[in-house]
Design a protein around this motif. Structure first.
Motif, PDB file in Angstrom:
ATOM      1  N   PRO A  87      89.037  81.643  45.695  1.00  0.00           N
ATOM      2  CA  PRO A  87      87.986  82.634  45.988  1.00  0.00           C
ATOM      3  C   PRO A  87      86.627  81.970  45.997  1.00  0.00           C
ATOM      4  CG  PRO A  87      88.786  82.861  43.732  1.00  0.00           C
ATOM      5  CD  PRO A  87      89.700  81.883  44.417  1.00  0.00           C
ATOM      6  N   LEU A  88      85.742  82.471  46.848  1.00  0.00           N
ATOM      7  CA  LEU A  88      84.397  81.928  46.956  1.00  0.00           C
ATOM      8  C   LEU A  88      83.538  82.528  45.860  1.00  0.00           C
ATOM      9  CD1 LEU A  88      83.941  82.040  50.834  1.00  0.00           C
ATOM     10  CD2 LEU A  88      84.569  80.091  49.410  1.00  0.00           C
ATOM     11  N   THR A  89      83.358  81.794  44.788  1.00  0.00           N
ATOM     12  CA  THR A  89      82.546  82.255  43.673  1.00  0.00           C
ATOM     13  C   THR A  89      81.391  81.305  43.467  1.00  0.00           C
ATOM     14  OG1 THR A  89      83.933  81.032  42.106  1.00  0.00           O
ATOM     15  CG2 THR A  89      84.503  83.340  42.521  1.00  0.00           C
ATOM     16  N   VAL A  90      80.280  81.813  42.991  1.00  0.00           N
ATOM     17  CA  VAL A  90      79.097  81.009  42.738  1.00  0.00           C
ATOM     18  C   VAL A  90      79.147  80.518  41.295  1.00  0.00           C
ATOM     19  CG1 VAL A  90      76.586  80.989  42.628  1.00  0.00           C
ATOM     20  CG2 VAL A  90      77.742  82.287  44.421  1.00  0.00           C
ATOM     21  N   GLU A  91      79.222  79.217  41.132  1.00  0.00           N
ATOM     22  CA  GLU A  91      79.189  78.658  39.794  1.00  0.00           C
ATOM     23  C   GLU A  91      77.735  78.508  39.351  1.00  0.00           C
ATOM     24  OE1 GLU A  91      81.291  75.052  39.876  1.00  0.00           O
ATOM     25  OE2 GLU A  91      83.226  75.954  40.389  1.00  0.00           O
ATOM     26  N   HIS A  92      77.533  78.646  38.070  1.00  0.00           N
ATOM     27  CA  HIS A  92      76.180  78.521  37.541  1.00  0.00           C
ATOM     28  C   HIS A  92      75.771  77.053  37.572  1.00  0.00           C
ATOM     29  CE1 HIS A  92      72.674  79.171  35.065  1.00  0.00           C
ATOM     30  NE2 HIS A  92      72.918  80.455  35.077  1.00  0.00           N
ATOM     31  N   PRO A  93      74.570  76.737  38.064  1.00  0.00           N
ATOM     32  CA  PRO A  93      74.138  75.334  38.074  1.00  0.00           C
ATOM     33  C   PRO A  93      73.924  74.838  36.657  1.00  0.00           C
ATOM     34  CG  PRO A  93      72.299  76.761  38.622  1.00  0.00           C
ATOM     35  CD  PRO A  93      73.519  77.653  38.554  1.00  0.00           C
ATOM     36  N   HIS A  94      73.977  73.546  36.499  1.00  0.00           N
ATOM     37  CA  HIS A  94      73.732  72.978  35.187  1.00  0.00           C
ATOM     38  C   HIS A  94      72.299  73.312  34.757  1.00  0.00           C
ATOM     39  CE1 HIS A  94      77.481  70.836  35.094  1.00  0.00           C
ATOM     40  NE2 HIS A  94      77.227  70.256  36.247  1.00  0.00           N
ATOM     41  N   PRO A  95      72.111  73.804  33.554  1.00  0.00           N
ATOM     42  CA  PRO A  95      70.742  74.094  33.100  1.00  0.00           C
ATOM     43  C   PRO A  95      69.955  72.795  32.967  1.00  0.00           C
ATOM     44  CG  PRO A  95      72.294  74.288  31.286  1.00  0.00           C
ATOM     45  CD  PRO A  95      73.121  74.112  32.517  1.00  0.00           C
ATOM     46  N   GLY A  96      68.668  72.902  33.187  1.00  0.00           N
ATOM     47  CA  GLY A  96      67.836  71.700  33.084  1.00  0.00           C
ATOM     48  C   GLY A  96      66.461  71.922  33.671  1.00  0.00           C
ATOM     49  N   ILE A  97      65.692  70.840  33.712  1.00  0.00           N
ATOM     50  CA  ILE A  97      64.310  70.884  34.202  1.00  0.00           C
ATOM     51  C   ILE A  97      64.104  69.742  35.189  1.00  0.00           C
ATOM     52  CG2 ILE A  97      61.865  70.747  33.576  1.00  0.00           C
ATOM     53  CD1 ILE A  97      62.632  71.826  30.807  1.00  0.00           C
ATOM     54  N   GLU A  98      63.628  70.065  36.364  1.00  0.00           N
ATOM     55  CA  GLU A  98      63.277  69.078  37.385  1.00  0.00           C
ATOM     56  C   GLU A  98      61.777  69.167  37.639  1.00  0.00           C
ATOM     57  OE1 GLU A  98      65.600  69.515  40.931  1.00  0.00           O
ATOM     58  OE2 GLU A  98      67.364  70.200  39.822  1.00  0.00           O
ATOM     59  N   ASP A 118      53.759  67.530  29.133  1.00  0.00           N
ATOM     60  CA  ASP A 118      54.451  67.854  27.883  1.00  0.00           C
ATOM     61  C   ASP A 118      55.944  68.066  28.101  1.00  0.00           C
ATOM     62  OD1 ASP A 118      52.024  67.768  26.552  1.00  0.00           O
ATOM     63  OD2 ASP A 118      51.638  69.910  26.864  1.00  0.00           O
ATOM     64  N   LEU A 119      56.347  68.326  29.340  1.00  0.00           N
ATOM     65  CA  LEU A 119      57.761  68.579  29.630  1.00  0.00           C
ATOM     66  C   LEU A 119      58.535  67.315  29.986  1.00  0.00           C
ATOM     67  CD1 LEU A 119      57.414  71.848  31.723  1.00  0.00           C
ATOM     68  CD2 LEU A 119      58.459  71.639  29.471  1.00  0.00           C
ATOM     69  N   LEU A 120      57.865  66.188  30.129  1.00  0.00           N
ATOM     70  CA  LEU A 120      58.570  64.971  30.535  1.00  0.00           C
ATOM     71  C   LEU A 120      59.671  64.574  29.558  1.00  0.00           C
ATOM     72  CD1 LEU A 120      55.788  62.644  32.002  1.00  0.00           C
ATOM     73  CD2 LEU A 120      57.102  64.466  33.085  1.00  0.00           C
ATOM     74  N   PRO A 121      59.453  64.664  28.217  1.00  0.00           N
ATOM     75  CA  PRO A 121      60.538  64.233  27.319  1.00  0.00           C
ATOM     76  C   PRO A 121      61.802  65.074  27.416  1.00  0.00           C
ATOM     77  CG  PRO A 121      58.429  64.327  26.149  1.00  0.00           C
ATOM     78  CD  PRO A 121      58.218  64.990  27.465  1.00  0.00           C
ATOM     79  N   MET A 122      61.717  66.286  27.913  1.00  0.00           N
ATOM     80  CA  MET A 122      62.908  67.144  27.980  1.00  0.00           C
ATOM     81  C   MET A 122      63.385  67.372  29.412  1.00  0.00           C
ATOM     82  SD  MET A 122      61.378  70.946  27.156  1.00  0.00           S
ATOM     83  CE  MET A 122      60.744  70.410  25.577  1.00  0.00           C
ATOM     84  N   ALA A 123      62.793  66.659  30.372  1.00  0.00           N
ATOM     85  CA  ALA A 123      63.148  66.862  31.779  1.00  0.00           C
ATOM     86  C   ALA A 123      64.403  66.083  32.148  1.00  0.00           C
ATOM     87  CB  ALA A 123      61.985  66.447  32.679  1.00  0.00           C
ATOM     88  N   ASP A 124      65.201  66.668  33.045  1.00  0.00           N
ATOM     89  CA  ASP A 124      66.381  65.980  33.578  1.00  0.00           C
ATOM     90  C   ASP A 124      65.989  64.954  34.634  1.00  0.00           C
ATOM     91  OD1 ASP A 124      69.126  67.983  33.015  1.00  0.00           O
ATOM     92  OD2 ASP A 124      67.120  68.685  32.534  1.00  0.00           O
ATOM     93  N   SER A 125      65.009  65.282  35.443  1.00  0.00           N
ATOM     94  CA  SER A 125      64.551  64.353  36.480  1.00  0.00           C
ATOM     95  C   SER A 125      63.058  64.546  36.693  1.00  0.00           C
ATOM     96  CB  SER A 125      65.312  64.579  37.798  1.00  0.00           C
ATOM     97  OG  SER A 125      65.009  65.850  38.349  1.00  0.00           O
ATOM     98  N   VAL A 126      62.378  63.441  36.968  1.00  0.00           N
ATOM     99  CA  VAL A 126      60.940  63.462  37.214  1.00  0.00           C
ATOM    100  C   VAL A 126      60.673  62.598  38.445  1.00  0.00           C
ATOM    101  CG1 VAL A 126      58.644  62.913  36.327  1.00  0.00           C
ATOM    102  CG2 VAL A 126      60.428  63.721  34.763  1.00  0.00           C
TER     103      VAL A 126
END
Length: 319
Positions: free
Chosen positions: A107-118, A240-248
């Protein structure tokens, strides 16, 4: 084993010869249907190694079992099932088996994206908003629900849309704070998989909102904003968000003044060309220019003393 007397007597030899002949005939009888069932040729290496298993089937047939029972005995005696298994289409598919799941469309279901900060950051005219909208389009194409937010202070092109310098437009929430955006979204807020924030440096609650959304609400937060003001000092809470970001990603523009010299030099900084010392000064090409390090130093020194920003760090910058 046969008794010795039976083996040495003529009757015993005749019985053995008859059994061998019967077994040979059964081999030939079983060979054709089994080959057809398994889809193997007589010269196959897998077929050549199956004589012992055919012997078991022959013994079962000699006991007056039907051909179907003999084939069942052959399957039970097979010690290498991968060698003589029928094609997958001929195997029974039981619920829960691998073949059953593979044969049925998922079935075509939408999976939740990985949580994070870009984070997309850089100077003016570096394409931060363009990169943000491109990322939004990519996530929406994958089926995720995205809410786009911008600061209500940015009213350069449209109050209800995010607009790039080259004219790309996307409807959005415009709010003074991210908390106000959440209240405006109301019951729709939990359904958003992704929160995309443009002009992130203007939001005073940026750090708290993004950390909570990613860590506790399992959302993906995508930001576009300035990392420094026109004094090359910290602007807002983006850094201030750089230390917790997934990608910068730090983007660059092309130096306006190097282009006039027919050179393509990356612009790392925003030079304010308007005579205004406020840090939050929203403007476009009439207010700011992207410059390289050399031109930033040279042109900053040309500012009149009354145009120099004060040393408190609260003045000067870009929008």
């Amino acid at each position: 084993m046969l008794p010795r007397a039976l083996c040495t007597s003529g009757a015993g030899c005749s019985s053995l010869r008859a059994a061998a002949a019967s077994r040979s005939r059964l081999h030939k009888t079983l060979a054709t249907p089994v080959r057809r069932l398994l889809g193997l040729g007589s010269g196959s290496s897998a077929w050549a190694g199956g004589s012992d298993r055919l012997g078991v089937a022959a013994a079962a047939a000699q006991q007056r079992r039907p051909i179907a029972s003999a084939l069942e005995a052959l399957a039970e005696a097979d010690s290498t099932p991968e060698a003589l298994q029928p094609p997958p289409s001929a195997q029974p598919q039981h619920p829960g088996s691998y073949l059953h799941l593979a044969a049925q469309p998922r079935p075509l279901t939408v999976e939740h994206p990985h949580p994070g900060i870009e984070i997309f950051m850089g100077p003016m005219f570096a394409g931060k908003t363009t990169a943000l909208l491109r990322r939004v389009a990519e996530l929406e194409a994958r089926g995720f629900s995205v809410a786009v937010v911008k600061s209500s202070k940015d009213d350069r092109y449209c109050n209800a849309s995010v607009v790039t310098h080259n004219g790309l437009k996307r409807p959005c929430f415009a709010a003074p704070t991210l908390r106000a955006f959440r209240e405006a979204a109301g019951a729709d807020y939990p359904s958003f998989h992704v929160i995309a924030v443009d002009e992130a440096q203007f939001f005073p609650d940026l750090h708290d909102f993004c950390s909570h959304a990613a860590d506790h609400e399992h959302k993906r937060v995508v930001l576009a904003g300035l990392d420094g003001d026109f004094q090359r000092k910290r602007f807002g809470q983006v850094l201030d968000l750089l230390p917790m970001a997934d990608s910068v990603v730090k983007l660059t523009a092309h130096c306006k003044f190097c282009k006039q010299e027919h050179k393509q030099v990356p612009a790392l900084f925003s030079l304010r060309i308007a005579a205004d010392s406020r840090q939050e000064l929203v403007g476009g090409a009439d207010t700011y220019a992207p410059v390289c390090r050399r031109h930033y130093v040279q042109l900053s020194q040309l500012r009149q003393p009354d145009e120099q920003p004060d040393s408190s760090g609260s003045s000067g910058g870009t929008a």
